[in-house]
Scaffold this motif. Structure first.
Motif, PDB file in Angstrom:
ATOM      1  N   LEU A  72     -16.153   4.316  16.021  1.00 49.08           N
ATOM      2  CA  LEU A  72     -14.916   5.001  15.653  1.00 49.08           C
ATOM      3  C   LEU A  72     -15.009   5.659  14.286  1.00 49.08           C
ATOM      4  O   LEU A  72     -14.368   6.680  14.047  1.00 49.08           O
ATOM      5  CB  LEU A  72     -13.748   3.997  15.655  1.00 49.08           C
ATOM      6  N   HIS A  73     -15.802   5.094  13.376  1.00 48.81           N
ATOM      7  CA  HIS A  73     -15.740   5.534  11.982  1.00 48.81           C
ATOM      8  C   HIS A  73     -16.653   6.709  11.658  1.00 48.81           C
ATOM      9  O   HIS A  73     -16.627   7.208  10.538  1.00 48.81           O
ATOM     10  CB  HIS A  73     -16.072   4.366  11.044  1.00 48.81           C
ATOM     11  N   THR A  74     -17.440   7.185  12.637  1.00 51.22           N
ATOM     12  CA  THR A  74     -18.421   8.231  12.336  1.00 51.22           C
ATOM     13  C   THR A  74     -18.194   9.527  13.093  1.00 51.22           C
ATOM     14  O   THR A  74     -18.934  10.490  12.881  1.00 51.22           O
ATOM     15  CB  THR A  74     -19.842   7.740  12.662  1.00 51.22           C
ATOM     16  N   THR A  75     -17.219   9.577  13.978  1.00 52.47           N
ATOM     17  CA  THR A  75     -17.057  10.723  14.874  1.00 52.47           C
ATOM     18  C   THR A  75     -15.650  11.306  14.756  1.00 52.47           C
ATOM     19  O   THR A  75     -14.705  10.610  14.389  1.00 52.47           O
ATOM     20  CB  THR A  75     -17.293  10.295  16.335  1.00 52.47           C
ATOM     21  N   GLY A  76     -15.533  12.598  15.119  1.00 53.33           N
ATOM     22  CA  GLY A  76     -14.227  13.236  15.078  1.00 53.33           C
ATOM     23  C   GLY A  76     -13.255  12.604  16.055  1.00 53.33           C
ATOM     24  O   GLY A  76     -12.108  12.294  15.707  1.00 53.33           O
ATOM     25  N   VAL A  77     -13.702  12.404  17.305  1.00 50.83           N
ATOM     26  CA  VAL A  77     -12.832  11.746  18.284  1.00 50.83           C
ATOM     27  C   VAL A  77     -12.523  10.323  17.841  1.00 50.83           C
ATOM     28  O   VAL A  77     -11.407   9.826  18.007  1.00 50.83           O
ATOM     29  CB  VAL A  77     -13.462  11.750  19.693  1.00 50.83           C
ATOM     30  N   GLY A  78     -13.518   9.651  17.265  1.00 50.78           N
ATOM     31  CA  GLY A  78     -13.318   8.268  16.846  1.00 50.78           C
ATOM     32  C   GLY A  78     -12.299   8.122  15.740  1.00 50.78           C
ATOM     33  O   GLY A  78     -11.442   7.225  15.777  1.00 50.78           O
TER      34      GLY A  78
ATOM     35  N   LEU B 228     -11.522  -1.798  10.175  1.00 52.91           N
ATOM     36  CA  LEU B 228     -11.570  -1.675   8.719  1.00 52.91           C
ATOM     37  C   LEU B 228     -12.085  -2.950   8.051  1.00 52.91           C
ATOM     38  O   LEU B 228     -12.681  -2.896   6.980  1.00 52.91           O
ATOM     39  CB  LEU B 228     -10.182  -1.331   8.183  1.00 52.91           C
ATOM     40  N   ALA B 229     -11.848  -4.090   8.698  1.00 48.92           N
ATOM     41  CA  ALA B 229     -12.299  -5.356   8.118  1.00 48.92           C
ATOM     42  C   ALA B 229     -13.725  -5.709   8.516  1.00 48.92           C
ATOM     43  O   ALA B 229     -14.335  -6.613   7.939  1.00 48.92           O
ATOM     44  CB  ALA B 229     -11.363  -6.484   8.541  1.00 48.92           C
ATOM     45  N   GLY B 230     -14.267  -5.007   9.496  1.00 47.67           N
ATOM     46  CA  GLY B 230     -15.596  -5.324   9.990  1.00 47.67           C
ATOM     47  C   GLY B 230     -16.687  -4.522   9.308  1.00 47.67           C
ATOM     48  O   GLY B 230     -16.446  -3.775   8.347  1.00 47.67           O
ATOM     49  N   GLU B 231     -17.884  -4.669   9.830  1.00 52.91           N
ATOM     50  CA  GLU B 231     -19.027  -3.924   9.295  1.00 52.91           C
ATOM     51  C   GLU B 231     -18.925  -2.463   9.706  1.00 52.91           C
ATOM     52  O   GLU B 231     -18.543  -2.149  10.837  1.00 52.91           O
ATOM     53  CB  GLU B 231     -20.328  -4.525   9.827  1.00 52.91           C
ATOM     54  N   LEU B 232     -19.259  -1.559   8.808  1.00 52.92           N
ATOM     55  CA  LEU B 232     -19.251  -0.131   9.077  1.00 52.92           C
ATOM     56  C   LEU B 232     -20.687   0.383   8.936  1.00 52.92           C
ATOM     57  O   LEU B 232     -21.091   0.844   7.867  1.00 52.92           O
ATOM     58  CB  LEU B 232     -18.317   0.605   8.104  1.00 52.92           C
ATOM     59  N   PRO B 233     -21.474   0.300   9.994  1.00 51.46           N
ATOM     60  CA  PRO B 233     -22.895   0.650   9.898  1.00 51.46           C
ATOM     61  C   PRO B 233     -23.102   2.116   9.527  1.00 51.46           C
ATOM     62  O   PRO B 233     -22.334   2.992   9.924  1.00 51.46           O
ATOM     63  CB  PRO B 233     -23.430   0.365  11.308  1.00 51.46           C
ATOM     64  N   ARG B 234     -24.153   2.365   8.773  1.00 56.17           N
ATOM     65  CA  ARG B 234     -24.512   3.732   8.401  1.00 56.17           C
ATOM     66  C   ARG B 234     -25.359   4.352   9.502  1.00 56.17           C
ATOM     67  O   ARG B 234     -26.355   3.786   9.931  1.00 56.17           O
ATOM     68  CB  ARG B 234     -25.289   3.735   7.080  1.00 56.17           C
ATOM     69  N   HIS B 235     -24.958   5.525   9.982  1.00 53.36           N
ATOM     70  CA  HIS B 235     -25.693   6.241  11.018  1.00 53.36           C
ATOM     71  C   HIS B 235     -26.355   7.501  10.490  1.00 53.36           C
ATOM     72  O   HIS B 235     -27.298   8.002  11.094  1.00 53.36           O
ATOM     73  CB  HIS B 235     -24.762   6.597  12.174  1.00 53.36           C
TER      74      HIS B 235
END
Length: 270
Positions: free
Chosen positions: A141-147, A163-170
Motif C-alpha cells: 500500500l505504501h509504495t504505489t499510487g493505487v495503494g 503505519l505501525a508495521g514495517e515499511l519495506p524499501r522497494h
C-alpha cells in the motif's frame, strides 16, 4: 517461520497444506522457488515438493523454465470469476481503455485486500515505462499510487496497522518513515489523488485516484503509471479524474458489490 517473519503453525490436513502453498503466492512474489514456497507455507521440503508437483499437474501452478513456480491459468480462471471482481472489471474496462487512449500509459485498477493492493485489471502502455504488475498480484500500500489511495480511505484498523508495521524499501524513494507516510495519506484525503515517484520501481511514477460507490465509499483505485521523466500531473491527472468519475457513476448505478467484499476489516465496523 512465515514469509512475514512470524511463527507459522504447520498445516495438518492435506487441504490445509494445499491452501498454505497457494497462500504463499498471496504474500508477494510473482515467481517463487520451491524452498521459498515451503518456507512461506510452513511445510517440509519433501511434502512441498510432492504437493507442488500435483498442483502443477492440475494446472493450478506452473513451473517456469528457470525452476521457479507461478500461479497457473486454471487457478487464475477460477479466481477471475469471483462476482465482485468480475462485475467491477467489466464496468472499469471501457473507462480504462479510454484512459489508455488518452495517455498511452499503463492503467491499473486495484482493490484493498487485507493490508495490500490486489490488482484486478491492468492495461499495458506500449510506449510507457515497463511495469512488473500482473492481474491477480498484490502490491504494498505504501509504495504505489493505487495503494496510497486505498490506504488513505481504508478502515482505521487497516490504516493504523500499516503505519505501525514495517515499511519495506522497494526503490530509492520508498517512504519508510511512518510519520511521513501519515502526512502523505492525509494529503491524499485532502486532494483526492496520490502521487508516487520512484517509490516502487526506479524510473516509474504513478498517480492514483479513488473509485466510489453510490454511498460515497471508496471501493477501488485507478492509476496511471508513467516514466518519471514524463510524469506530469498536468497531463495525467485530468484524464484520470475524468475516468474515475465516470466509473464511479457506473459503479453507483450498476455494481452490487461493496468495499466489504474485498476487506475483512470492513465487516468488523472498524
Amino acid at each position: 517461520m512465515g514469509g512475514d517473519g512470524t511463527e507459522r503453525a504447520r498445516p495438518v490436513s492435506v487441504a490445509g497444506k494445499v491452501m498454505a502453498i497457494l497462500n504463499a503466492f498471496a504474500q508477494g512474489g510473482v515467481r517463487l522457488n520451491l524452498s521459498e514456497i515451503c518456507r512461506r507455507a510452513g511445510l517440509p521440503l519433501a511434502t512441498g515438493h510432492r504437493l507442488v508437483g500435483e498442483l502443477v499437474g492440475g494446472g493450478f501452478l506452473e513451473r517456469v523454465p528457470d525452476g521457479t513456480y507461478r500461479i497457473g491459468t486454471r487457478l487464475w480462471r477460477i479466481g477471475s470469476q469471483a462476482p465482485a471482481v468480475t462485475g467491477l472489471r467489466e464496468l472499469a474496462l471501457p473507462h480504462m481503455e479510454d484512459l489508455y487512449e488518452a495517455t498511452h500509459d499503463n492503467v491499473q485498477l486495484g482493490v484493498l485486500r487485507d493490508d495490500r493492493v490486489l490488482i484486478v485489471e491492468r492495461l499495458r502502455g506500449t510506449r510507457s515505462v515497463p511495469v512488473v504488475t500482473q492481474v491477480g498480484a498484490t502490491l504494498p500500500l505504501h509504495t504505489t499510487g493505487v495503494g496510497k489511495v486505498l490506504l488513505a480511505f481504508a478502515p482505521p484498523r487497516v490504516r493504523e496497522g500499516v503505519l505501525a508495521g514495517e515499511l519495506p524499501r522497494h526503490a530509492a524513494r520508498t517512504i519508510t518513515d511512518p510519520g511521513e507516510l501519515r502526512r502523505c495519506v492525509e494529503q491524499v484525503v485532502r486532494s483526492g489523488y496520490a502521487v508516487t515517484r520512484d517509490e516502487m520501481t526506479l524510473g516509474a511514477s504513478s498517480v492514483g485516484a479513488p473509485v466510489r460507490d453510490g454511498a460515497g465509499d471508496v471501493v477501488a483505485a485507478m492509476s496511471l503509471v508513467s516514466s518519471t521523466r514524463s510524469a506530469d500531473l498536468r497531463r495525467l491527472l485530468p484524464p484520470l479524474t475524468t475516468a474515475v468519475r465516470a466509473l464511479s457513476r457506473d459503479v453507483a448505478a450498476h455494481w452490487r458489490g461493496g468495499p466489504d467484499m474485498f476487506s475483512a476489516e470492513r465487516n468488523t465496523g472498524a
